[in-house]
Design a protein around this motif. Structure first.
Motif, PDB file in Angstrom:
ATOM      1  N   ALA A   5     -13.414   1.672  -2.062  1.00 33.29           N
ATOM      2  CA  ALA A   5     -13.954   2.930  -2.589  1.00 33.29           C
ATOM      3  C   ALA A   5     -12.997   3.596  -3.572  1.00 33.29           C
ATOM      4  CB  ALA A   5     -14.281   3.881  -1.440  1.00 33.29           C
ATOM      5  N   VAL A   6     -11.692   3.412  -3.366  1.00 33.38           N
ATOM      6  CA  VAL A   6     -10.725   4.084  -4.252  1.00 33.38           C
ATOM      7  C   VAL A   6     -10.153   3.122  -5.284  1.00 33.38           C
ATOM      8  CG1 VAL A   6     -10.102   5.794  -2.514  1.00 33.38           C
ATOM      9  CG2 VAL A   6      -8.755   3.695  -2.697  1.00 33.38           C
ATOM     10  N   GLY A   7     -10.627   1.882  -5.296  1.00 28.60           N
ATOM     11  CA  GLY A   7     -10.192   0.934  -6.311  1.00 28.60           C
ATOM     12  C   GLY A   7      -8.856   0.261  -6.018  1.00 28.60           C
ATOM     13  N   TYR A   8      -8.460   0.189  -4.754  1.00 31.39           N
ATOM     14  CA  TYR A   8      -7.250  -0.561  -4.391  1.00 31.39           C
ATOM     15  C   TYR A   8      -7.634  -2.014  -4.098  1.00 31.39           C
ATOM     16  CZ  TYR A   8      -4.201   3.556  -3.680  1.00 31.39           C
ATOM     17  OH  TYR A   8      -3.440   4.684  -3.826  1.00 31.39           O
ATOM     18  N   ASP A   9      -6.718  -2.919  -4.348  1.00 35.13           N
ATOM     19  CA  ASP A   9      -6.946  -4.334  -4.059  1.00 35.13           C
ATOM     20  C   ASP A   9      -6.724  -4.567  -2.561  1.00 35.13           C
ATOM     21  OD1 ASP A   9      -6.950  -7.032  -3.744  1.00 35.13           O
ATOM     22  OD2 ASP A   9      -5.512  -7.462  -5.348  1.00 35.13           O
ATOM     23  N   ALA A  10      -7.837  -4.735  -1.842  1.00 32.30           N
ATOM     24  CA  ALA A  10      -7.753  -4.856  -0.381  1.00 32.30           C
ATOM     25  C   ALA A  10      -7.109  -6.173   0.052  1.00 32.30           C
ATOM     26  CB  ALA A  10      -9.153  -4.722   0.230  1.00 32.30           C
ATOM     27  N   ASN A  11      -7.009  -7.119  -0.868  1.00 32.01           N
ATOM     28  CA  ASN A  11      -6.330  -8.371  -0.510  1.00 32.01           C
ATOM     29  C   ASN A  11      -4.821  -8.230  -0.615  1.00 32.01           C
ATOM     30  OD1 ASN A  11      -8.426 -10.176   0.192  1.00 32.01           O
ATOM     31  ND2 ASN A  11      -9.049 -10.160  -1.972  1.00 32.01           N
ATOM     32  N   ARG A  12      -4.404  -7.310  -1.483  1.00 31.05           N
ATOM     33  CA  ARG A  12      -2.974  -7.158  -1.706  1.00 31.05           C
ATOM     34  C   ARG A  12      -2.359  -6.103  -0.768  1.00 31.05           C
ATOM     35  NH1 ARG A  12      -0.312  -5.074  -7.372  1.00 31.05           N
ATOM     36  NH2 ARG A  12       1.812  -4.909  -6.588  1.00 31.05           N
ATOM     37  N   TYR A  13      -3.093  -5.015  -0.571  1.00 30.17           N
ATOM     38  CA  TYR A  13      -2.518  -3.897   0.175  1.00 30.17           C
ATOM     39  C   TYR A  13      -3.115  -3.750   1.571  1.00 30.17           C
ATOM     40  CZ  TYR A  13      -0.715  -2.461  -4.364  1.00 30.17           C
ATOM     41  OH  TYR A  13      -0.065  -2.432  -5.553  1.00 30.17           O
ATOM     42  N   THR A  14      -2.293  -3.329   2.479  1.00 25.85           N
ATOM     43  CA  THR A  14      -2.781  -2.881   3.784  1.00 25.85           C
ATOM     44  C   THR A  14      -2.186  -1.499   4.020  1.00 25.85           C
ATOM     45  OG1 THR A  14      -0.927  -4.024   4.835  1.00 25.85           O
ATOM     46  CG2 THR A  14      -3.052  -5.171   4.816  1.00 25.85           C
ATOM     47  N   GLU A  26      -7.281   8.033  -5.355  1.00 22.80           N
ATOM     48  CA  GLU A  26      -8.018   7.899  -6.615  1.00 22.80           C
ATOM     49  C   GLU A  26      -7.100   8.134  -7.813  1.00 22.80           C
ATOM     50  OE1 GLU A  26     -12.575   9.170  -5.250  1.00 22.80           O
ATOM     51  OE2 GLU A  26     -11.191  10.704  -5.926  1.00 22.80           O
ATOM     52  N   HIS A  27      -6.009   8.850  -7.591  1.00 24.19           N
ATOM     53  CA  HIS A  27      -5.124   9.188  -8.709  1.00 24.19           C
ATOM     54  C   HIS A  27      -3.742   8.558  -8.649  1.00 24.19           C
ATOM     55  CE1 HIS A  27      -8.107  12.588  -8.840  1.00 24.19           C
ATOM     56  NE2 HIS A  27      -8.094  12.186 -10.089  1.00 24.19           N
TER      57      HIS A  27
END
Lengths: 346, 683
Positions: free
Chosen positions: A300-309, A185-186
């Motif tokens: 949930a934490v605002g990460y781009d799930a398409n970009r990051y794994t 989140e941070h």
């Protein structure tokens, strides 16, 4: 006088000597720097005919050595027979400073942390009392999710505030995953963290269960992180931890926060995989759970799930400690019996 | 889930040569851990996401995929997303009304039955699968549940009030005696199956006793339904009733299998001569679920696995698991079968491919480090350091439970209202979150004392809790002798041993703590407790305390003899003041002059006051004051104590002369006499 004669004289004199004082006189008589008989013999070599000097020299040196050795032995015997009045009894126990040891669970935890720190992970900390969001919801476990049964939870009677002013804590964390949510989140990726700490489950207290145990979870998030990376990382960990090349095996499993999920088994150290009571005849020991971070967690934490794994894993310290120390009752780690704790090497 | 292999073979053409152990091992390899094997029966552990495999069909499907063989349709009808075989909300004999959306689909059929024992093959199968045989009608419903994963229920039609079934919420306080003989009070959150007048079953959990099938039953209503998983789980939890049915419904049953399972039950009932259908099958399905289609992309598949699974294998695995698969360019459209309630996104599909491709085949790689690693949290490093420092001071680290009993906790707080309690503790022994590390350490100390270990020195670093929040502390307890050696008489530990541990930490961290009498920690013996005060320029701050524990506390915990001293600090007082700690000042180049001073002072005068007066009246060349003896007794007047101090004078730039040191000492002595009325003993 010949070397042989001198030797005979020494043997006779030594047999007659009994006290330390006798031996001191004997040493002076034969080896004394100024008037010693052997010393005189050595000095006489220079005046001997050239063709005898070599043999004479060798003989004199051998005699000197022989006398020296004999006197050393006899002097030690004489000292033992009559020690000095102020002699200390060296066999008494030493005045040894107290030495404390870190608890075996601490040692195993730090050992795991060190292995991952060397791989570039940072170790983070977080609260032991948590809110529902960080412990469950953000981890793809909404209310009434059946997977919550896997982690029977202890709840607080009334909410307790948290330092960062966020949601008040309502439960004892069932895993350290909440720390990872808070971290994500941070912080933006890349993420490479280890989250150790105590976790709590409403579990009985017996030889194989405790309502409190220690867990270390790991999390890596970046572009292009794959299941292969997870395997390579955990294989490296297993080898470093067990200090041996160990065979590993991954079995598909289920955790709500990872997809795909797996459990890691390592070859049983007790029987090298042949099967023994320790591994229930399977040849394998279950070590940890792991998997690729579920896209719902990234959302949930605002990460781009398409970009990051990313991958995550969780390992129980007690379980590793049982293996490492050859202990069969987990309760021993919480009794704090000094006879147990002080057996552990530092 | 206990699965007889012969039953699995009815739904999967497993090679005849495959032994039970081999089947167990290979199915375990795709995520179904084997709890045990008993003859022909494999006991699989089914994870919470796979309710479809709480059935023979589901496990057979996995086994067929693993072995690369046909999964046959087998007896009965394969469940699907299509609506039921006979539609209509009203049959000839009974009316069905759905009054709550918590029931998504409800099918019912009537059958005339002759209740009696089941044939032995059926009895044997149920027994092997761990289900107790009851009578042919109930056994058929259980058999179908095990085979298809769909729980069924049979009502004795004659026992229902009116030819009517209503699926509704219970009324508050509505009573129901369930099949297990328990009478239960229902509430409005619970979904029930009711007849015209009253509840006759808790939906998805357990039927009612009054409508139970008995030897007198001649006509039954067979129910097959789909209930919202959340409501079933919540209801089962509220009632404290976990059943084979509820564990399937709460994970998610196959909405497509609702009528088909009923048809299978009728076939089976007929085949064993137990009964036959009367009239049409009713299937109420107000809002049929739309087909779920998920796209699997080649790039994501390769990227997440870190491996390349060939197209042919992707299709083979997906189709064998029941996914209707359509290639689109390099990707695939996959229609999720109704029984796979766990699959909703691409990662779920990748897991399916990965499981059956084999996680162990994926090559192990190592993630690249793109940025410099971050520094570990300060608290982590501080705890590590504190542990090493206190170990170095000769104390053994303990690990005690975070939750303790109320009686142990209450000694260590001023106000018991600040304690944090657990709502659902395992037992009263684990009911309170520790407000201090000391109760746990004291119990550990007593544990050792009772095992004849006299000298116990323990510490712990960890979290404590109060109503205002969680805090990190370090604490220690000591008892027995200060040192045990044949050369010296044993001297029991006291307050100053406990303070010494704090001193080690303060020294290591370059912080200074002043001590003053602690009047706020009721767990210490009055007059034998010191508060540790830090002052970083913003005024004194309490960072911890040390003292002698009140003997009645140890007595209450089971230790009656000996002194126990303890200390506890807030670890945040140990700032990692690295910069200060690293700076080395040059060593003095000029010799020091030392003067010892012995004075008689009033007993109650703190050493700190004497030191303060000396400091206030000394030149800057006084660099150290140290008490080296304190004596009271023979030769010293009552009410007085002899205190000896060593004063060290030094100048940075020159050697001090005797005369100037003498002058300084005289000034100090004058001040001591004037301020504290001391008497000089030597000089």
């Amino acid at each position: 006088m010949s070397v042989e004669d001198l030797q005979q004289q020494f043997v006779a004199a030594m047999n007659a000597a009994s006290t330390s004082a006798d031996l001191k006189a004997l040493r002076d008589d034969f080896l004394g720097r100024k008037q010693g008989r052997v010393t005189a013999l050595v000095k006489s070599i220079a005046s001997a005919p050239p063709d005898e000097r070599r043999a004479l020299g060798a003989g004199a040196n051998a005699l000197k050595q022989l006398i020296e050795n004999a006197l050393t032995v006899r002097e030690a015997e004489a000292l033992a027979a009559a020690p000095p009045k102020d002699a200390l009894d060296v066999t008494l126990p030493a005045r040894q400073p107290w030495m404390g040891r870190r608890h075996p669970l601490t040692q195993v935890q730090e050992r795991v942390e060190d292995i991952f720190m060397a791989m570039g992970y940072q170790v983070i900390e977080g609260p032991e009392i948590e809110d529902d969001w960080h412990n469950f919801e953000a981890l793809n476990m909404p209310a009434e999710h059946p997977a919550r049964d896997m982690q029977d939870t202890l709840y607080l009677s009334s909410p307790v505030p948290v330092p960062d002013g966020g949601r008040a804590a309502t439960l004892l964390r069932t895993h350290t995953s909440g720390m990872q949510i808070r971290y994500m989140e941070h912080h933006e990726p890349p993420v490479r963290i280890i989250a150790p700490g105590r976790v709590y489950r409403r579990d009985s207290f017996d030889a194989t269960h405790t309502p409190m145990f220690t867990q270390i979870e790991g999390l890596v998030v970046d572009e292009g992180i794959s299941l292969g990376d997870l395997k390579g990382t955990l294989n490296t960990f297993a080898e470093a931890f067990f200090e041996a090349r160990v065979a590993t095996r991954f079995r598909p499993s289920f955790f709500p926060y990872t997809e795909p999920s797996a459990e890691l088994d390592v070859e049983c150290q007790g029987c090298s995989g042949r099967g023994c009571p320790l591994c229930k005849q399977t040849g394998w020991i279950e070590v940890l759970g792991c998997g690729m971070v579920h896209p719902a967690v990234f959302e949930a934490v605002g990460y781009d799930a398409n970009r990051y794994t990313g991958f995550a894993f969780g390992v129980g310290i007690e379980r590793l400690a049982l293996r490492l120390y050859g202990v069969d009752d987990i309760r021993m780690f919480y009794e704090n019996d000094l006879r147990f704790l002080q057996q552990v090497a530092l | 889930m206990k699965a007889p292999v012969a039953w699995l073979r009815e739904f999967a053409d497993l090679p005849d040569t495959a032994r039970v152990e081999e089947i167990a091992e290979r199915v375990a390899g795709v995520g179904f851990e084997v709890a045990g094997i008993d003859g022909d029966v494999i006991d699989f552990e089914i994870t919470a996401n796979r309710p479809d495999c709480l059935s023979i069909r589901g496990l057979a499907r996995e086994a067929a995929t693993v072995f690369g063989v046909q999964g046959s349709v087998g007896p009965g009808v394969q469940g699907s997303g299509s609506p039921g075989v006979h539609q209509g909300v009203q049959g000839p004999e009974i009316q069905v009304t759905l009054e709550s959306p918590l029931c998504g689909r409800y099918a019912l059929v009537l059958a005339d039955v002759t209740v009696g024992p089941s044939p032995s093959w059926l009895v044997d199968r149920l027994t092997a699968a761990g289900v107790r045989p009851i009578n042919n009608v109930v056994d058929v419903t259980n058999y179908v549940m095990l085979e298809c994963g769909q729980p069924l229920h049979a009502f004795d039609l004659a026992r229902l009030a009116g030819p009517e079934i209503r699926v509704r919420l219970a009324r508050t306080g509505e009573p129901l005696t369930t099949l297990d003989g328990q009478s239960r009070m229902l509430d409005q959150s619970m979904l029930v199956i009711a007849d015209r007048d009253r509840a006759v079953g808790v939906a998805g959990v357990m039927g009612g006793a009054t409508s139970e099938v008995s030897s007198a039953t001649t006509r039954v209503a067979l129910e097959s339904a789909w209930f919202q998983p959340v409501t079933v789980r919540a209801t089962a939890k509220r009632l404290g009733l976990k059943t084979e049915a509820s564990s399937r419904f709460e994970r998610g049953a196959d909405v497509g299998a609702v009528p088909a399972s009923l048809a299978r039950a009728l076939d089976l009932l007929e085949a064993i001569g137990g009964g036959r259908r009367v009239g049409n099958l009713i299937d109420v399905y107000p809002a049929p679920a739309a087909p779920r289609v998920v796209t699997l992309t080649r790039t994501k598949l390769d990227r997440l696995l870190g491996d390349h699974v060939p197209d042919a294998d992707v299709t083979r695995i997906a189709v064998a698991l029941g996914f209707a698969t359509t290639p689109t360019g390099s990707d695939w459209q996959m229609e999720v079968p109704s029984w796979r309630v766990d699959v909703s996104c691409e990662a779920d599909l990748i897991e399916e491919i990965g499981r059956h491709w084999g996680v162990n085949r994926v090559p192990a790689t190592f993630p690249a480090l793109r940025t410099a690693p971050g520094r570990s949290h300060a608290g982590v490093l501080r705890t590590r350091r504190i542990r090493r420092l206190i170990c170095g001071a000769g104390l053994q680290e303990a690990v005690t439970f975070t939750f303790i009993e109320r009686a142990a906790a209450e000694w260590f707080v001023v106000d018991p209202a600040t304690l944090v309690s657990i709502a659902n503790p395992l037992s009263e022994k684990f009911a309170i979150l520790r407000p201090s590390l000391l109760p746990g350490l004291l119990d550990a100390l007593i544990y050792n004392r009772r095992r004849d270990i006299d000298d116990v020195r323990l510490f712990e670093a960890g979290a404590v809790f109060e109503a205002t929040g969680e805090h990190q502390r370090a604490a220690w307890v000591l008892c027995g002798s200060r040192q045990t050696h044949w050369s010296q008489p044993a001297v029991e530990v006291d307050l100053f041993d406990a303070l010494g541990v704090a001193g080690v930490l303060a020294d290591a961290y370059h912080v200074t703590w002043r001590t003053e009498p602690d009047l706020q920690s009721p767990w210490y013996v009055p007059g034998r407790a010191a508060a540790l005060m830090a002052d970083d320029g913003t005024g004194p701050r309490h960072v911890g305390s040390a003292g002698q524990l009140r003997p009645e506390i140890a007595a209450a915990r089971g230790l009656t003899a000996g002194v126990v001293v303890a200390g506890e600090i807030d670890v945040h007082a140990l700032h990692d003041n690295t910069a200060d700690g690293r700076r080395i000042t040059a060593l003095p180049r000029h010799p020091a002059v030392i003067r010892d001073l012995s004075v008689l002072i009033a007993t109650g005068l703190p050493a700190a006051a004497v030191r303060g007066t000396i400091r206030a009246n000394a030149p800057a060349t006084l660099v150290a004051i140290r008490e080296f003896d304190r004596y009271q007794g023979r030769g010293i007047p009552d009410g007085q104590v002899s205190l000896s101090l060593r004063l060290t004078f030094r100048d940075r730039d020159r050697t001090l002369t005797d005369a100037e040191v003498q002058h300084a000492v005289e000034r100090i002595v004058d001040a001591l006499i004037k301020t504290h009325h001391v008497t000089l003993r030597n000089h």
